[in-house]
Design a protein around this motif. Structure first.
Motif, PDB file in Angstrom:
ATOM      1  N   ASP A  10      34.614  41.900  37.140  1.00 40.48           N
ATOM      2  CA  ASP A  10      33.351  42.635  37.273  1.00 40.48           C
ATOM      3  C   ASP A  10      32.747  43.004  35.922  1.00 40.48           C
ATOM      4  O   ASP A  10      31.543  43.188  35.802  1.00 40.48           O
ATOM      5  CB  ASP A  10      33.552  43.917  38.091  1.00 40.48           C
ATOM      6  CG  ASP A  10      33.748  43.650  39.568  1.00 40.48           C
ATOM      7  OD1 ASP A  10      33.521  42.506  40.017  1.00 40.48           O
ATOM      8  OD2 ASP A  10      34.162  44.597  40.277  1.00 40.48           O
ATOM      9  N   ARG A  11      33.586  43.117  34.910  1.00 41.04           N
ATOM     10  CA  ARG A  11      33.129  43.508  33.574  1.00 41.04           C
ATOM     11  C   ARG A  11      33.062  42.341  32.605  1.00 41.04           C
ATOM     12  O   ARG A  11      32.789  42.520  31.427  1.00 41.04           O
ATOM     13  CB  ARG A  11      34.052  44.597  33.017  1.00 41.04           C
ATOM     14  CG  ARG A  11      33.807  45.927  33.691  1.00 41.04           C
ATOM     15  CD  ARG A  11      35.002  46.852  33.624  1.00 41.04           C
ATOM     16  NE  ARG A  11      34.729  48.089  34.350  1.00 41.04           N
ATOM     17  CZ  ARG A  11      34.743  48.210  35.664  1.00 41.04           C
ATOM     18  NH1 ARG A  11      35.007  47.183  36.431  1.00 41.04           N
ATOM     19  NH2 ARG A  11      34.485  49.374  36.246  1.00 41.04           N
ATOM     20  N   GLY A  12      33.350  41.141  33.105  1.00 36.37           N
ATOM     21  CA  GLY A  12      33.314  39.964  32.254  1.00 36.37           C
ATOM     22  C   GLY A  12      34.436  39.916  31.225  1.00 36.37           C
ATOM     23  O   GLY A  12      34.303  39.258  30.195  1.00 36.37           O
ATOM     24  N   VAL A  13      35.534  40.591  31.526  1.00 37.64           N
ATOM     25  CA  VAL A  13      36.667  40.612  30.599  1.00 37.64           C
ATOM     26  C   VAL A  13      37.455  39.324  30.747  1.00 37.64           C
ATOM     27  O   VAL A  13      37.794  38.909  31.861  1.00 37.64           O
ATOM     28  CB  VAL A  13      37.582  41.837  30.868  1.00 37.64           C
ATOM     29  CG1 VAL A  13      38.811  41.802  29.972  1.00 37.64           C
ATOM     30  CG2 VAL A  13      36.803  43.129  30.685  1.00 37.64           C
ATOM     31  N   ARG A  14      37.734  38.722  29.629  1.00 36.00           N
ATOM     32  CA  ARG A  14      38.469  37.475  29.589  1.00 36.00           C
ATOM     33  C   ARG A  14      39.866  37.664  30.193  1.00 36.00           C
ATOM     34  O   ARG A  14      40.504  38.689  29.992  1.00 36.00           O
ATOM     35  CB  ARG A  14      38.595  37.056  28.133  1.00 36.00           C
ATOM     36  CG  ARG A  14      39.185  35.721  27.944  1.00 36.00           C
ATOM     37  CD  ARG A  14      39.044  35.347  26.486  1.00 36.00           C
ATOM     38  NE  ARG A  14      39.610  34.052  26.311  1.00 36.00           N
ATOM     39  CZ  ARG A  14      40.326  33.702  25.294  1.00 36.00           C
ATOM     40  NH1 ARG A  14      40.553  34.543  24.325  1.00 36.00           N
ATOM     41  NH2 ARG A  14      40.810  32.492  25.218  1.00 36.00           N
ATOM     42  N   GLY A  15      40.324  36.667  30.927  1.00 42.09           N
ATOM     43  CA  GLY A  15      41.671  36.707  31.491  1.00 42.09           C
ATOM     44  C   GLY A  15      41.746  37.144  32.937  1.00 42.09           C
ATOM     45  O   GLY A  15      42.828  37.143  33.532  1.00 42.09           O
ATOM     46  N   ALA A  16      40.618  37.504  33.525  1.00 42.76           N
ATOM     47  CA  ALA A  16      40.630  37.996  34.903  1.00 42.76           C
ATOM     48  C   ALA A  16      41.197  36.957  35.874  1.00 42.76           C
ATOM     49  O   ALA A  16      42.002  37.295  36.750  1.00 42.76           O
ATOM     50  CB  ALA A  16      39.216  38.394  35.333  1.00 42.76           C
ATOM     51  N   ARG A  17      40.799  35.713  35.706  1.00 41.36           N
ATOM     52  CA  ARG A  17      41.277  34.668  36.626  1.00 41.36           C
ATOM     53  C   ARG A  17      42.791  34.488  36.503  1.00 41.36           C
ATOM     54  O   ARG A  17      43.476  34.247  37.481  1.00 41.36           O
ATOM     55  CB  ARG A  17      40.541  33.366  36.372  1.00 41.36           C
ATOM     56  CG  ARG A  17      39.047  33.507  36.712  1.00 41.36           C
ATOM     57  CD  ARG A  17      38.320  32.222  36.586  1.00 41.36           C
ATOM     58  NE  ARG A  17      38.653  31.425  37.772  1.00 41.36           N
ATOM     59  CZ  ARG A  17      38.445  30.129  37.861  1.00 41.36           C
ATOM     60  NH1 ARG A  17      37.913  29.469  36.859  1.00 41.36           N
ATOM     61  NH2 ARG A  17      38.754  29.477  38.958  1.00 41.36           N
ATOM     62  N   GLY A  18      43.295  34.618  35.288  1.00 40.72           N
ATOM     63  CA  GLY A  18      44.739  34.494  35.086  1.00 40.72           C
ATOM     64  C   GLY A  18      45.506  35.584  35.814  1.00 40.72           C
ATOM     65  O   GLY A  18      46.546  35.321  36.429  1.00 40.72           O
ATOM     66  N   TRP A  19      45.003  36.812  35.745  1.00 43.35           N
ATOM     67  CA  TRP A  19      45.665  37.910  36.452  1.00 43.35           C
ATOM     68  C   TRP A  19      45.565  37.717  37.958  1.00 43.35           C
ATOM     69  O   TRP A  19      46.512  38.023  38.687  1.00 43.35           O
ATOM     70  CB  TRP A  19      45.092  39.262  36.040  1.00 43.35           C
ATOM     71  CG  TRP A  19      45.630  39.732  34.729  1.00 43.35           C
ATOM     72  CD1 TRP A  19      44.965  39.787  33.539  1.00 43.35           C
ATOM     73  CD2 TRP A  19      46.957  40.177  34.451  1.00 43.35           C
ATOM     74  NE1 TRP A  19      45.800  40.245  32.539  1.00 43.35           N
ATOM     75  CE2 TRP A  19      47.029  40.493  33.080  1.00 43.35           C
ATOM     76  CE3 TRP A  19      48.095  40.341  35.230  1.00 43.35           C
ATOM     77  CZ2 TRP A  19      48.196  40.969  32.479  1.00 43.35           C
ATOM     78  CZ3 TRP A  19      49.257  40.814  34.628  1.00 43.35           C
ATOM     79  CH2 TRP A  19      49.298  41.118  33.263  1.00 43.35           C
ATOM     80  N   GLU A  20      44.449  37.197  38.437  1.00 48.34           N
ATOM     81  CA  GLU A  20      44.313  36.936  39.873  1.00 48.34           C
ATOM     82  C   GLU A  20      45.342  35.891  40.305  1.00 48.34           C
ATOM     83  O   GLU A  20      46.014  36.055  41.326  1.00 48.34           O
ATOM     84  CB  GLU A  20      42.901  36.461  40.217  1.00 48.34           C
ATOM     85  CG  GLU A  20      42.714  36.032  41.658  1.00 48.34           C
ATOM     86  CD  GLU A  20      43.022  37.104  42.705  1.00 48.34           C
ATOM     87  OE1 GLU A  20      43.557  36.751  43.770  1.00 48.34           O
ATOM     88  OE2 GLU A  20      42.744  38.283  42.454  1.00 48.34           O
ATOM     89  N   ARG A  21      45.482  34.828  39.530  1.00 53.38           N
ATOM     90  CA  ARG A  21      46.476  33.793  39.853  1.00 53.38           C
ATOM     91  C   ARG A  21      47.904  34.341  39.765  1.00 53.38           C
ATOM     92  O   ARG A  21      48.790  33.881  40.469  1.00 53.38           O
ATOM     93  CB  ARG A  21      46.323  32.593  38.921  1.00 53.38           C
ATOM     94  CG  ARG A  21      45.098  31.730  39.230  1.00 53.38           C
ATOM     95  CD  ARG A  21      45.119  30.423  38.462  1.00 53.38           C
ATOM     96  NE  ARG A  21      45.143  30.622  37.021  1.00 53.38           N
ATOM     97  CZ  ARG A  21      44.068  30.699  36.240  1.00 53.38           C
ATOM     98  NH1 ARG A  21      42.869  30.590  36.762  1.00 53.38           N
ATOM     99  NH2 ARG A  21      44.194  30.877  34.939  1.00 53.38           N
ATOM    100  N   PHE A  22      48.129  35.320  38.906  1.00 51.20           N
ATOM    101  CA  PHE A  22      49.458  35.878  38.687  1.00 51.20           C
ATOM    102  C   PHE A  22      49.844  36.937  39.730  1.00 51.20           C
ATOM    103  O   PHE A  22      51.014  37.298  39.843  1.00 51.20           O
ATOM    104  CB  PHE A  22      49.521  36.494  37.275  1.00 51.20           C
ATOM    105  CG  PHE A  22      50.836  37.131  36.939  1.00 51.20           C
ATOM    106  CD1 PHE A  22      51.985  36.364  36.779  1.00 51.20           C
ATOM    107  CD2 PHE A  22      50.928  38.507  36.785  1.00 51.20           C
ATOM    108  CE1 PHE A  22      53.203  36.954  36.465  1.00 51.20           C
ATOM    109  CE2 PHE A  22      52.144  39.108  36.463  1.00 51.20           C
ATOM    110  CZ  PHE A  22      53.282  38.329  36.304  1.00 51.20           C
ATOM    111  N   ALA A  23      48.909  37.413  40.513  1.00 51.82           N
ATOM    112  CA  ALA A  23      49.164  38.561  41.405  1.00 51.82           C
ATOM    113  C   ALA A  23      50.356  38.336  42.327  1.00 51.82           C
ATOM    114  O   ALA A  23      51.236  39.203  42.439  1.00 51.82           O
ATOM    115  CB  ALA A  23      47.920  38.896  42.211  1.00 51.82           C
ATOM    116  N   GLU A  24      50.414  37.209  42.983  1.00 53.13           N
ATOM    117  CA  GLU A  24      51.518  36.965  43.907  1.00 53.13           C
ATOM    118  C   GLU A  24      52.848  36.892  43.152  1.00 53.13           C
ATOM    119  O   GLU A  24      53.857  37.461  43.580  1.00 53.13           O
ATOM    120  CB  GLU A  24      51.281  35.674  44.695  1.00 53.13           C
ATOM    121  CG  GLU A  24      52.265  35.489  45.822  1.00 53.13           C
ATOM    122  CD  GLU A  24      51.934  34.294  46.707  1.00 53.13           C
ATOM    123  OE1 GLU A  24      52.885  33.699  47.237  1.00 53.13           O
ATOM    124  OE2 GLU A  24      50.747  33.964  46.861  1.00 53.13           O
TER     125      GLU A  24
END
Length: 180
Positions: free
Chosen positions: A28-42
């Protein structure tokens, strides 16, 4: 006051949720790495549920999991000299906190807890790494007290190896209770 304790299988869903919440907050804030954390959640949840993984969680007085970190007993090979790898140290990584608790310093408490725990267990250092995010690097150094030990390249980008000498932090007990 928060409590820090070893993660258990019962924490799996809460750790996944807080990791996804952090990823969404970042996106939501355009912070780099968001997609990586989403993929890492599980995987973050799986790690928390694995009794062989050194995952610790921060919980509120009601038992809500609001942060997680991994406290490894070995310094990684990449970015560190052989002499540094031989020193007794913890390696702090995959620290994530729930954005609903921003401003409550859960991430800083996790970092300071690691420094205090290292001193109590006879280690000399706590180490961590951070990528090319200048804001996060500043936060770690200026707020949490880390210092840059090395700058290296990892996956084609700058990476900073950070260290902090182990030391007792007696004031920490006013904010954080450790249970095992």
């Amino acid at each position: 006051m928060f409590v820090i304790r070893e993660a258990t299988a019962a924490d799996r869903e809460a750790v996944e949720e807080l990791t996804r919440a952090r990823a969404l907050w970042m996106a939501d804030r355009g912070v780099r790495g968001a997609r990586g954390w989403e993929r890492f959640a599980e995987e973050s949840g799986r790690q928390a549920a694995d009794p062989d993984m050194p995952v610790w969680v921060v919980v509120t007085d009601t038992g809500r999991v609001i942060g997680r970190t991994t406290l490894g007993e070995q310094t990684p090979v990449w970015g560190w000299t052989e002499d540094e790898q031989a020193q007794p140290a913890y390696f702090l990584n995959t620290t994530v906190t729930h954005p609903e608790f921003a401003g409550r310093r859960a991430g800083s408490l996790l970092a300071w807890w690691a420094v205090d725990r290292a001193a109590a267990t006879g280690r000399e250092w706590v180490r961590r790494a951070v990528g090319p995010d200048p804001g996060l690097l500043r936060y770690y150094c200026d707020i949490q007290g880390w210092r840059i030990i090395h700058r290296t390249e990892r996956y084609g980008e700058d990476a900073y190896m950070l260290g902090r000498a182990a030391e007792p932090l007696p004031d920490l007990a006013r904010h954080l209770l450790t249970t095992t």
